[in-house]
Motif scaffolding. Structure first.
Motif, PDB file in Angstrom:
ATOM      1  N   ILE A  53     -16.621  37.523 -37.076  1.00 38.30           N
ATOM      2  CA  ILE A  53     -16.163  36.220 -36.573  1.00 38.30           C
ATOM      3  C   ILE A  53     -15.502  36.399 -35.206  1.00 38.30           C
ATOM      4  CG2 ILE A  53     -14.584  34.287 -36.990  1.00 38.30           C
ATOM      5  CD1 ILE A  53     -16.963  34.200 -38.823  1.00 38.30           C
ATOM      6  N   ALA A  54     -14.744  37.474 -35.033  1.00 36.24           N
ATOM      7  CA  ALA A  54     -14.112  37.733 -33.740  1.00 36.24           C
ATOM      8  C   ALA A  54     -15.167  37.883 -32.652  1.00 36.24           C
ATOM      9  CB  ALA A  54     -13.241  38.987 -33.814  1.00 36.24           C
ATOM     10  N   PHE A  55     -16.246  38.596 -32.968  1.00 36.37           N
ATOM     11  CA  PHE A  55     -17.326  38.776 -31.996  1.00 36.37           C
ATOM     12  C   PHE A  55     -17.998  37.443 -31.678  1.00 36.37           C
ATOM     13  CE2 PHE A  55     -21.675  39.917 -30.744  1.00 36.37           C
ATOM     14  CZ  PHE A  55     -21.393  40.765 -29.686  1.00 36.37           C
ATOM     15  N   ALA A  56     -18.287  36.650 -32.709  1.00 40.95           N
ATOM     16  CA  ALA A  56     -18.950  35.358 -32.500  1.00 40.95           C
ATOM     17  C   ALA A  56     -18.074  34.410 -31.691  1.00 40.95           C
ATOM     18  CB  ALA A  56     -19.306  34.736 -33.847  1.00 40.95           C
ATOM     19  N   ILE A  57     -16.784  34.352 -32.006  1.00 38.55           N
ATOM     20  CA  ILE A  57     -15.866  33.496 -31.252  1.00 38.55           C
ATOM     21  C   ILE A  57     -15.761  33.988 -29.810  1.00 38.55           C
ATOM     22  CG2 ILE A  57     -13.430  32.796 -31.051  1.00 38.55           C
ATOM     23  CD1 ILE A  57     -14.813  31.303 -33.239  1.00 38.55           C
ATOM     24  N   GLY A  58     -15.759  35.312 -29.625  1.00 37.43           N
ATOM     25  CA  GLY A  58     -15.721  35.868 -28.276  1.00 37.43           C
ATOM     26  C   GLY A  58     -16.955  35.515 -27.470  1.00 37.43           C
ATOM     27  N   LEU A  59     -18.131  35.552 -28.107  1.00 34.38           N
ATOM     28  CA  LEU A  59     -19.353  35.148 -27.403  1.00 34.38           C
ATOM     29  C   LEU A  59     -19.305  33.665 -27.038  1.00 34.38           C
ATOM     30  CD1 LEU A  59     -22.234  37.026 -29.256  1.00 34.38           C
ATOM     31  CD2 LEU A  59     -21.321  37.467 -26.968  1.00 34.38           C
ATOM     32  N   LEU A  60     -18.812  32.843 -27.960  1.00 35.74           N
ATOM     33  CA  LEU A  60     -18.667  31.417 -27.667  1.00 35.74           C
ATOM     34  C   LEU A  60     -17.707  31.210 -26.491  1.00 35.74           C
ATOM     35  CD1 LEU A  60     -19.178  28.423 -28.407  1.00 35.74           C
ATOM     36  CD2 LEU A  60     -17.190  28.612 -29.923  1.00 35.74           C
ATOM     37  N   ALA A  61     -16.603  31.936 -26.499  1.00 32.43           N
ATOM     38  CA  ALA A  61     -15.634  31.825 -25.400  1.00 32.43           C
ATOM     39  C   ALA A  61     -16.251  32.299 -24.079  1.00 32.43           C
ATOM     40  CB  ALA A  61     -14.378  32.628 -25.726  1.00 32.43           C
ATOM     41  N   ASP A  62     -17.070  33.349 -24.133  1.00 29.07           N
ATOM     42  CA  ASP A  62     -17.760  33.814 -22.921  1.00 29.07           C
ATOM     43  C   ASP A  62     -18.685  32.733 -22.378  1.00 29.07           C
ATOM     44  OD1 ASP A  62     -16.640  36.375 -22.738  1.00 29.07           O
ATOM     45  OD2 ASP A  62     -18.114  37.219 -24.124  1.00 29.07           O
ATOM     46  N   GLY A  78     -20.144  38.951 -23.399  1.00 28.44           N
ATOM     47  CA  GLY A  78     -19.668  40.089 -24.166  1.00 28.44           C
ATOM     48  C   GLY A  78     -18.283  40.560 -23.780  1.00 28.44           C
ATOM     49  N   GLU A  79     -17.757  40.077 -22.647  1.00 29.34           N
ATOM     50  CA  GLU A  79     -16.435  40.542 -22.213  1.00 29.34           C
ATOM     51  C   GLU A  79     -15.346  40.126 -23.203  1.00 29.34           C
ATOM     52  OE1 GLU A  79     -13.004  39.623 -18.934  1.00 29.34           O
ATOM     53  OE2 GLU A  79     -15.054  39.058 -18.446  1.00 29.34           O
ATOM     54  N   GLN A  80     -15.217  38.831 -23.438  1.00 27.28           N
ATOM     55  CA  GLN A  80     -14.191  38.377 -24.377  1.00 27.28           C
ATOM     56  C   GLN A  80     -14.527  38.793 -25.799  1.00 27.28           C
ATOM     57  OE1 GLN A  80     -12.401  34.488 -23.900  1.00 27.28           O
ATOM     58  NE2 GLN A  80     -13.411  34.275 -21.921  1.00 27.28           N
ATOM     59  N   ALA A  81     -15.817  38.888 -26.102  1.00 21.54           N
ATOM     60  CA  ALA A  81     -16.217  39.339 -27.440  1.00 21.54           C
ATOM     61  C   ALA A  81     -15.698  40.748 -27.695  1.00 21.54           C
ATOM     62  CB  ALA A  81     -17.741  39.287 -27.577  1.00 21.54           C
ATOM     63  N   LEU A  82     -15.878  41.644 -26.723  1.00 18.98           N
ATOM     64  CA  LEU A  82     -15.375  43.018 -26.876  1.00 18.98           C
ATOM     65  C   LEU A  82     -13.863  43.026 -27.007  1.00 18.98           C
ATOM     66  CD1 LEU A  82     -15.717  46.142 -26.728  1.00 18.98           C
ATOM     67  CD2 LEU A  82     -15.443  45.891 -24.255  1.00 18.98           C
ATOM     68  N   ARG A  83     -13.192  42.263 -26.164  1.00 19.01           N
ATOM     69  CA  ARG A  83     -11.734  42.240 -26.193  1.00 19.01           C
ATOM     70  C   ARG A  83     -11.211  41.711 -27.522  1.00 19.01           C
ATOM     71  NH1 ARG A  83     -10.771  38.750 -21.091  1.00 19.01           N
ATOM     72  NH2 ARG A  83      -8.665  38.647 -21.940  1.00 19.01           N
ATOM     73  N   LEU A  84     -11.843  40.664 -28.047  1.00 16.56           N
ATOM     74  CA  LEU A  84     -11.390  40.095 -29.318  1.00 16.56           C
ATOM     75  C   LEU A  84     -11.698  41.006 -30.501  1.00 16.56           C
ATOM     76  CD1 LEU A  84     -12.220  36.313 -28.850  1.00 16.56           C
ATOM     77  CD2 LEU A  84      -9.980  37.411 -28.822  1.00 16.56           C
ATOM     78  N   VAL A  85     -12.815  41.716 -30.445  1.00 17.11           N
ATOM     79  CA  VAL A  85     -13.138  42.648 -31.532  1.00 17.11           C
ATOM     80  C   VAL A  85     -12.128  43.796 -31.551  1.00 17.11           C
ATOM     81  CG1 VAL A  85     -14.821  44.379 -32.288  1.00 17.11           C
ATOM     82  CG2 VAL A  85     -15.569  42.068 -31.748  1.00 17.11           C
ATOM     83  N   VAL A  86     -11.760  44.307 -30.390  1.00 16.21           N
ATOM     84  CA  VAL A  86     -10.754  45.381 -30.336  1.00 16.21           C
ATOM     85  C   VAL A  86      -9.430  44.877 -30.897  1.00 16.21           C
ATOM     86  CG1 VAL A  86      -9.370  46.808 -28.767  1.00 16.21           C
ATOM     87  CG2 VAL A  86     -11.841  46.637 -28.442  1.00 16.21           C
ATOM     88  N   LEU A  87      -9.028  43.676 -30.494  1.00 18.22           N
ATOM     89  CA  LEU A  87      -7.771  43.107 -30.995  1.00 18.22           C
ATOM     90  C   LEU A  87      -7.834  42.896 -32.504  1.00 18.22           C
ATOM     91  CD1 LEU A  87      -5.094  41.350 -29.667  1.00 18.22           C
ATOM     92  CD2 LEU A  87      -6.325  39.750 -31.101  1.00 18.22           C
ATOM     93  N   ALA A  88      -8.946  42.331 -32.989  1.00 16.44           N
ATOM     94  CA  ALA A  88      -9.083  42.083 -34.433  1.00 16.44           C
ATOM     95  C   ALA A  88      -9.055  43.400 -35.203  1.00 16.44           C
ATOM     96  CB  ALA A  88     -10.376  41.316 -34.723  1.00 16.44           C
TER      97      ALA A  88
END
Length: 161
Positions: free
Chosen positions: A56-65, A73-83
């Motif tokens: 879900i973190a990756f999907a939300i990050g892609l949506l935010a990108d 993939g920038e925010q997706a990567l950042r959110l996955v690391v945080l999650a």
């Protein structure tokens, strides 16, 4: 007793975080915008780990990108690391007092800022403005109020169902 929060509350708050990322701010204040989406995601990973995870973190990050027009993939990567970090330390974070949670979230947001800076350096964008380093500090100061607000919303939604 059902302890799972309502999907409307969870995904509605995450959608609000995505929208907050594109709201216009004055030019000098924009880079210091707290990463609200990351803080919302951190809360839901702590409180609803069966509902919100790395996927879900990756999907939300892609949506935010897509919404913010950042490199895919920038925010997706950042959110996955945080999650991942929140999942890893979830048992400890949940029992910290709010001020210690705020410190831990501030450090995770600082880690996020370092990752974002490294990504932009690799892409050739140069260093971000110095005011972008205020973002983790603002996030740390907002965390206690955000936590209490989301906790009240989660409990109120649970009472209704």
């Amino acid at each position: 007793m059902n302890r799972a929060p309502s999907g409307w509350v969870v995904f509605g708050s995450l959608f609000f975080g995505v929208i907050f990322a594109i709201l216009p701010l004055p030019p000098g204040v924009g880079p210091a915008r707290p990463f609200l989406l990351a803080m919302l995601l951190a809360y839901w990973v702590m409180e609803a780990p069966n509902l919100i995870g790395l996927g879900i973190a990756f999907a939300i990050g892609l949506l935010a990108d897509l919404v913010a027009a950042t490199p895919l993939g920038e925010q997706a990567l950042r959110l996955v690391v945080l999650a991942f970090l929140v999942q890893r330390f979830r048992a400890r974070l949940r029992f910290f007092p709010l001020w210690q949670q705020a410190l831990a979230i501030g450090l995770m947001l600082l880690n996020d800022r370092v990752i974002a800076t490294l990504l932009h350096l690799v892409m050739g964008d140069g260093l971000p403005p110095w005011s972008s380093w205020l973002s983790p500090l603002l996030g740390m100061m907002i965390w206690p109020w955000l936590f209490v607000f989301l906790d009240m919303a989660r409990l109120r939604a649970r009472e209704r169902s």
